[in-house]
Design a protein around this motif. Sequence first.
Motif, short mmCIF file in Angstrom:
data_model
loop_
_atom_site.label_atom_id
_atom_site.label_comp_id
_atom_site.label_asym_id
_atom_site.label_seq_id
_atom_site.Cartn_x
_atom_site.Cartn_y
_atom_site.Cartn_z
N GLY A 61 -27.02 -21.85 -91.59
CA GLY A 61 -27.43 -20.73 -92.38
C GLY A 61 -26.76 -19.29 -92.19
O GLY A 61 -27.52 -18.44 -92.85
N ARG A 62 -25.80 -19.24 -91.44
CA ARG A 62 -25.19 -17.82 -91.39
C ARG A 62 -23.83 -17.61 -92.06
O ARG A 62 -23.20 -18.47 -92.25
N PHE A 63 -23.79 -16.37 -93.00
CA PHE A 63 -22.79 -15.88 -93.66
C PHE A 63 -22.00 -15.02 -92.60
O PHE A 63 -22.28 -14.43 -91.83
N ASN A 64 -20.53 -15.05 -93.06
CA ASN A 64 -19.33 -14.19 -92.25
C ASN A 64 -19.86 -14.32 -90.88
O ASN A 64 -20.03 -13.50 -90.11
N HIS A 65 -19.78 -15.55 -90.47
CA HIS A 65 -19.79 -15.95 -89.03
C HIS A 65 -18.50 -16.22 -88.45
O HIS A 65 -17.58 -16.66 -89.19
N ARG A 69 -15.35 -19.01 -92.87
CA ARG A 69 -15.03 -18.23 -93.92
C ARG A 69 -16.03 -18.35 -94.72
O ARG A 69 -16.51 -17.23 -95.40
N GLY A 70 -16.68 -19.31 -95.15
CA GLY A 70 -17.72 -19.69 -95.96
C GLY A 70 -17.06 -19.40 -97.63
O GLY A 70 -17.87 -19.53 -98.38
N TYR A 71 -15.96 -19.05 -97.82
CA TYR A 71 -15.62 -18.78 -99.05
C TYR A 71 -14.25 -19.89 -99.33
O TYR A 71 -13.55 -20.19 -98.86
#
Length: 170
Positions: A61-65, A69-71
């Motif tokens: 559940g972490r963004f920008n980890h 990349r998440g993108y």
Amino acid sequence: MLGLTPSQTVGPFFSHALTWPDGPVVDEGPDSFWLRGTVFDGEGALVSDALIETWQPDGAGRFNHPGFRGYGRCGTDDHGRWAVRTVLPGVVPAPDGRPQAPHIAVSVFARGLLDRVVTRVYFADSTVEDPVLSALPADRRETLLARRSADGYEFDIRLRGERETVFFAV
């Protein structure tokens, strides 16, 4: 005399001019899978020049980890197909603090659209009650549910018409 300029509002350049080789790869770890789908227009025809962008947290559940990349970004092929390699996202809080079911935010850019349209991909085997998904009429929720496939999940996007995907104003 020059010919008329085509009347396309956005242009057919998204799927080939705004992508990069590893754009569809959000994660390649041992838990990664393919999220694939097809984009259809309002007449049910394949959209071969759309651009799909995805944004999501990692499995915790972490963004920008770091290392995640998440993108992702992927153009559709000649058959309207798109695919990103990713992992199941973790639970994140809604603005009111309630947990949201694992989901991936998806933006679609395509000819005929003046701006992107935004939707979410949910996974049918999620167990968390989601405030956004549960606010939709039951017959519309299914347009946001990815189906299991041999190597991951399938999620088709219908821009208009019968079984139109639910899109959100953001």
